[in-house]
Design an enzyme around this catalytic site. Structure first.
Site, mmCIF file in Angstrom:
data_model
loop_
_atom_site.group_PDB
_atom_site.id
_atom_site.type_symbol
_atom_site.label_atom_id
_atom_site.label_comp_id
_atom_site.label_asym_id
_atom_site.label_seq_id
_atom_site.Cartn_x
_atom_site.Cartn_y
_atom_site.Cartn_z
ATOM 1 N N ARG A 29 0.826 -1.206 0.000
ATOM 2 C CA ARG A 29 0.000 0.000 0.000
ATOM 3 C C ARG A 29 0.863 1.261 0.000
ATOM 4 N NH1 ARG A 29 -5.056 -1.670 0.148
ATOM 5 N NH2 ARG A 29 -5.609 -3.451 1.460
ATOM 6 N N ASN A 87 4.747 7.010 -13.377
ATOM 7 C CA ASN A 87 5.418 8.291 -13.553
ATOM 8 C C ASN A 87 6.860 8.055 -13.984
ATOM 9 O OD1 ASN A 87 3.202 9.904 -12.761
ATOM 10 N ND2 ASN A 87 3.644 9.500 -10.609
ATOM 11 N N VAL A 96 10.130 8.641 -6.361
ATOM 12 C CA VAL A 96 10.890 7.449 -5.964
ATOM 13 C C VAL A 96 11.423 6.795 -7.241
ATOM 14 C CG1 VAL A 96 10.827 5.197 -4.845
ATOM 15 C CG2 VAL A 96 9.511 7.090 -3.872
ATOM 16 N N HIS A 100 7.698 1.770 -10.492
ATOM 17 C CA HIS A 100 6.494 1.320 -9.790
ATOM 18 C C HIS A 100 5.257 1.703 -10.569
ATOM 19 C CE1 HIS A 100 7.616 5.317 -8.299
ATOM 20 N NE2 HIS A 100 6.321 5.564 -8.179
#
Ligand code: AMP
Length: 114
Positions: A29, A87, A96, A100
Protein backbone atom coordinates in the site's frame (compact mmCIF):
# COMPACT_ATOMS: atom_id res chain seq x y z
CA UNK A 1 20.21 -0.61 -3.64
CA UNK A 2 20.73 0.30 0.01
CA UNK A 3 19.59 3.92 -0.37
CA UNK A 4 16.35 3.01 -2.22
CA UNK A 5 13.26 2.96 0.01
CA UNK A 6 11.44 0.46 -2.20
CA UNK A 7 14.45 -1.91 -2.19
CA UNK A 8 14.39 -1.69 1.62
CA UNK A 9 10.67 -2.50 1.68
CA UNK A 10 11.13 -5.45 -0.71
CA UNK A 11 13.88 -6.84 1.55
CA UNK A 12 11.65 -6.41 4.63
CA UNK A 13 14.08 -3.87 6.11
CA UNK A 14 11.53 -1.02 6.04
CA UNK A 15 7.93 -1.36 7.19
CA UNK A 16 5.14 -1.69 4.66
CA UNK A 17 1.66 -3.11 4.26
CA UNK A 18 2.61 -5.85 1.80
CA UNK A 19 -0.30 -7.32 -0.15
CA UNK A 20 1.57 -9.62 -2.51
CA UNK A 21 5.17 -10.74 -2.96
CA UNK A 22 6.93 -13.39 -4.99
CA UNK A 23 10.43 -13.78 -6.40
CA UNK A 24 9.89 -11.15 -9.13
CA UNK A 25 7.35 -8.58 -7.93
CA UNK A 26 6.05 -6.95 -4.73
CA UNK A 27 2.82 -5.01 -4.12
CA UNK A 28 2.28 -2.84 -1.03
CA UNK A 29 0.00 0.00 0.00
CA UNK A 30 1.08 3.57 -0.75
CA UNK A 31 1.71 5.52 2.48
CA UNK A 32 -0.13 8.56 1.11
CA UNK A 33 -3.18 7.03 -0.61
CA UNK A 34 -5.07 9.24 -3.05
CA UNK A 35 -8.06 6.87 -3.23
CA UNK A 36 -9.56 4.04 -1.12
CA UNK A 37 -7.24 1.60 -2.91
CA UNK A 38 -3.73 2.86 -3.71
CA UNK A 39 -1.18 0.10 -4.16
CA UNK A 40 2.33 0.22 -5.62
CA UNK A 41 3.35 -2.74 -7.78
CA UNK A 42 7.12 -2.91 -8.17
CA UNK A 43 9.77 -5.20 -9.61
CA UNK A 44 12.00 -6.66 -6.88
CA UNK A 45 15.00 -5.88 -9.05
CA UNK A 46 16.07 -2.22 -8.82
CA UNK A 47 15.17 -0.49 -12.07
CA UNK A 48 15.07 3.31 -11.66
CA UNK A 49 12.36 4.13 -14.22
CA UNK A 50 10.86 3.23 -17.59
CA UNK A 51 13.90 5.00 -19.08
CA UNK A 52 16.10 2.28 -17.65
CA UNK A 53 14.21 -0.74 -18.97
CA UNK A 54 16.08 -3.15 -21.23
CA UNK A 55 14.73 -5.57 -23.81
CA UNK A 56 15.19 -8.45 -21.37
CA UNK A 57 12.79 -6.72 -18.92
CA UNK A 58 9.81 -7.02 -21.29
CA UNK A 59 8.39 -10.15 -19.61
CA UNK A 60 8.85 -8.57 -16.17
CA UNK A 61 6.92 -5.45 -17.24
CA UNK A 62 4.08 -7.63 -18.50
CA UNK A 63 4.08 -9.52 -15.23
CA UNK A 64 3.70 -6.22 -13.28
CA UNK A 65 0.34 -5.81 -15.05
CA UNK A 66 -0.69 -9.39 -14.26
CA UNK A 67 0.03 -8.79 -10.56
CA UNK A 68 -1.78 -5.42 -10.69
CA UNK A 69 -4.87 -7.20 -12.00
CA UNK A 70 -4.58 -9.88 -9.32
CA UNK A 71 -4.31 -7.24 -6.56
CA UNK A 72 -7.26 -5.31 -8.06
CA UNK A 73 -9.28 -8.52 -7.84
CA UNK A 74 -8.12 -9.08 -4.25
CA UNK A 75 -9.20 -5.52 -3.41
CA UNK A 76 -12.57 -6.08 -5.07
CA UNK A 77 -12.17 -3.25 -7.60
CA UNK A 78 -11.58 -5.20 -10.82
CA UNK A 79 -15.27 -4.88 -11.72
CA UNK A 80 -15.68 -1.17 -10.90
CA UNK A 81 -12.37 -0.32 -12.52
CA UNK A 82 -9.08 1.26 -11.60
CA UNK A 83 -6.29 3.39 -12.97
CA UNK A 84 -2.68 2.29 -13.51
CA UNK A 85 -0.08 5.06 -13.59
CA UNK A 86 3.68 4.96 -14.13
CA UNK A 87 5.42 8.29 -13.55
CA UNK A 88 8.70 8.75 -15.39
CA UNK A 89 11.06 11.64 -14.68
CA UNK A 90 10.68 15.14 -13.25
CA UNK A 91 7.76 16.44 -15.35
CA UNK A 92 5.64 13.44 -14.33
CA UNK A 93 6.31 14.03 -10.62
CA UNK A 94 8.27 10.81 -10.09
CA UNK A 95 9.84 11.04 -6.64
CA UNK A 96 10.89 7.45 -5.96
CA UNK A 97 13.37 6.23 -8.56
CA UNK A 98 12.48 2.55 -8.39
CA UNK A 99 10.03 1.63 -11.14
CA UNK A 100 6.49 1.32 -9.79
CA UNK A 101 3.01 1.04 -11.07
CA UNK A 102 0.37 2.94 -9.08
CA UNK A 103 -2.86 0.92 -8.83
CA UNK A 104 -5.58 3.39 -7.85
CA UNK A 105 -9.29 2.70 -7.44
CA UNK A 106 -12.27 2.34 -5.17
CA UNK A 107 -13.85 5.59 -6.32
CA UNK A 108 -14.75 7.24 -9.61
CA UNK A 109 -11.77 9.20 -10.92
CA UNK A 110 -11.53 12.46 -12.79
CA UNK A 111 -10.36 12.63 -16.37
CA UNK A 112 -8.51 14.07 -18.28
CA UNK A 113 -5.29 14.08 -16.33
CA UNK A 114 -2.34 16.43 -16.69
P1 AMP B 1 5.98 8.66 -7.69
O1 AMP B 1 5.61 10.11 -7.59
O2 AMP B 1 5.33 8.00 -8.87
O3 AMP B 1 7.47 8.44 -7.62
O4 AMP B 1 5.30 7.99 -6.44
C1 AMP B 1 5.99 7.54 -5.32
C2 AMP B 1 4.95 7.05 -4.35
O5 AMP B 1 5.61 6.32 -3.32
C3 AMP B 1 4.15 8.17 -3.66
O6 AMP B 1 2.77 7.99 -3.94
C4 AMP B 1 4.47 7.99 -2.18
O7 AMP B 1 3.37 8.24 -1.34
C5 AMP B 1 4.90 6.53 -2.14
N1 AMP B 1 5.83 6.19 -1.05
C6 AMP B 1 6.97 6.82 -0.70
N2 AMP B 1 7.55 6.21 0.33
C7 AMP B 1 6.76 5.14 0.63
C8 AMP B 1 6.83 4.11 1.61
N3 AMP B 1 7.83 4.04 2.50
N4 AMP B 1 5.85 3.18 1.64
C9 AMP B 1 4.81 3.23 0.75
N5 AMP B 1 4.71 4.19 -0.19
C10 AMP B 1 5.66 5.13 -0.25
Amino acid sequence: MSNCIFCQIILGKSPSHMLYQDERVSAFRDIHPVAPTHVLVVPNQHIASVNDLAREDEALVGYLFTVAHQVARQEGIDGTGYRLIINTGPHSGQVVFHLHLHLIGGQRMRFPMG
